[in-house]
Design a protein around this motif. Structure first.
Motif, short mmCIF file in Angstrom:
data_model
loop_
_atom_site.label_atom_id
_atom_site.label_comp_id
_atom_site.label_asym_id
_atom_site.label_seq_id
_atom_site.Cartn_x
_atom_site.Cartn_y
_atom_site.Cartn_z
N ARG A 109 -43.96 -54.05 56.36
CA ARG A 109 -43.78 -54.05 57.86
C ARG A 109 -44.14 -53.10 58.80
N PRO A 110 -44.99 -53.10 59.70
CA PRO A 110 -45.37 -51.91 60.43
C PRO A 110 -44.08 -51.42 61.33
N GLY A 111 -44.07 -49.89 61.08
CA GLY A 111 -43.04 -49.28 61.87
C GLY A 111 -41.80 -48.84 60.94
N THR A 112 -41.87 -49.35 59.69
CA THR A 112 -40.61 -49.23 58.78
C THR A 112 -40.69 -48.15 57.79
N ALA A 113 -41.98 -47.65 57.63
CA ALA A 113 -42.11 -46.75 56.51
C ALA A 113 -43.41 -45.88 56.76
N TYR A 114 -43.40 -44.36 56.13
CA TYR A 114 -44.33 -43.73 56.39
C TYR A 114 -45.50 -43.86 55.23
N ARG A 115 -46.72 -44.18 55.50
CA ARG A 115 -47.86 -44.27 54.45
C ARG A 115 -48.84 -43.45 55.00
#
Length: 351
Positions: free
Chosen positions: A147-153
């Motif tokens: 989900r966008p905005g939930t984790a750095y990748r």
């Protein structure tokens, strides 16, 4: 440049390093070879060296394939549009690129592209698509893994989407945006998208270790996706010199101005360089050495390039190397980058 050797192979065939504080360049050195190998011999696991009289030495003016340092220029081009009010940081990508349906459906924002929190995978094999339309269709259909905005990748795809957004928004191609908005105003005459015939050589690019069969590369972008996209891409494709990148660093450390030119205002530069940052990697210890943890910002490139800015001490470090000449390593090594950054940090502390 012997750190991190693989057998008798140095970390890089050649390199240029430049470091400065305030308006002063404290160190500028070139070492090794811009072109050392004719090819890579997979049977011996070593490069086939050119005769000494055919090798090309590195000078402080040698251009290098900047690889992912290109992302910083794409990020500055985007923040310039934010500063002008034509682009909203928290605007949805789908507002600007409705045909990029996967990003639109998942509500990916401009800020998430710039902070690598969109959820998109690191890369796609666009180089395997048979046509330009097939490459574009695949990019448009690519959905986030999380989900966008939930984790750095960290993802090249973020900057590819941002490139398409900027080109749609402005009606100009990325190479023109970078030239007219960054390199020309700052006098960075040796920086631009390739081809760049005089650049340091990179890789004898062949399968299975590479993703395409292109032979020994010099002056053509190393990144396979950037190559497939014509050499101009949001994540890779720029060539430049250490001296030019020193100007870029000085402009950012000076609040967006250098000489008589301004590429950004101080507030928007601060937005890029402070957590969570925009485009820059902040306090990443593996390549920042002892500069990490002090508010430093920087980036690396796969070919062996890196730069670090330390606003707290008004210092910068640029290291350009052809570490993939004659062949990439399975895992990029950050040891020499970190060592150079640590030497700079200690020199500043001791001043």
């Amino acid at each position: 440049m012997r750190a991190g050797t693989e057998g008798r192979r140095p970390w890089a065939a050649g390199a240029v390093v430049i470091a400065g504080r305030g308006p002063v360049v404290a160190a500028e050195e070139a070492t090794g070879w811009a072109v050392r190998y004719a090819s890579y011999d997979e049977t011996t696991g070593r490069g086939v060296e050119l005769p000494p009289d055919e090798r090309v030495p590195v000078t402080v003016g040698t251009p290098f394939d900047l690889a992912s340092l290109t992302k910083l220029f794409t990020a500055v081009a985007a923040v310039q549009q934010v500063e002008r009010g034509t682009l909203r940081l928290d605007g949805r990508v789908g507002t600007y690129l409705p045909d990029f349906r996967a990003a639109a459906e998942h509500g990916v924002t401009v800020r998430q592209l710039l902070t690598h929190t969109s959820g998109l995978r690191p890369e796609l094999p666009l180089y395997d698509c048979p046509t330009a339309s097939a490459r574009l269709a695949r990019l448009r259909a690519e959905a986030p893994l999380t989900r966008p905005g939930t984790a750095y990748r960290y993802s090249d795809l973020n900057m590819l989407l941002l490139q398409h957004l900027l080109e749609r928004l402005t009606g100009r191609t990325l190479d023109v945006l970078v030239r007219d908005g960054i390199t020309r105003p700052l006098g960075m005459t040796a920086t631009g998208f390739g081809p760049c015939p005089g650049a340091a050589a990179t890789e004898d690019q062949r399968r299975p270790w590479a993703k395409a069969d292109r032979g020994m590369l010099r002056g053509e972008v190393h990144d396979e996706n950037a190559w497939a996209l014509g050499g101009v891409a949001g994540h890779a494709g720029l060539f430049g010199t250490a001296r030019d990148l020193a100007v870029f660093c000085r402009a950012l450390l000076s609040g967006g101005s250098y000489g008589g030119a301004r590429i950004l205002g101080p507030g928007h530069v601060q937005l890029m360089l402070t957590p969570p940052g925009l485009g820059f990697l902040l306090d990443r210890p593996r390549f920042m050495g002892e500069l990490a943890g002090r508010g430093a910002a920087g980036h690396t490139g796969f070919t062996g390039t890196s730069l670090v800015l330390d606003p707290a001490t008004d210092t910068f470090l640029v290291l350009l190397a052809n570490a993939v000449h004659p062949r990439r390593r399975p895992v990029p090594e950050h040891g020499p980058r970190a060592a150079a950054a640590t030497r700079l940090a200690r020199a500043v502390r001791g001043s």
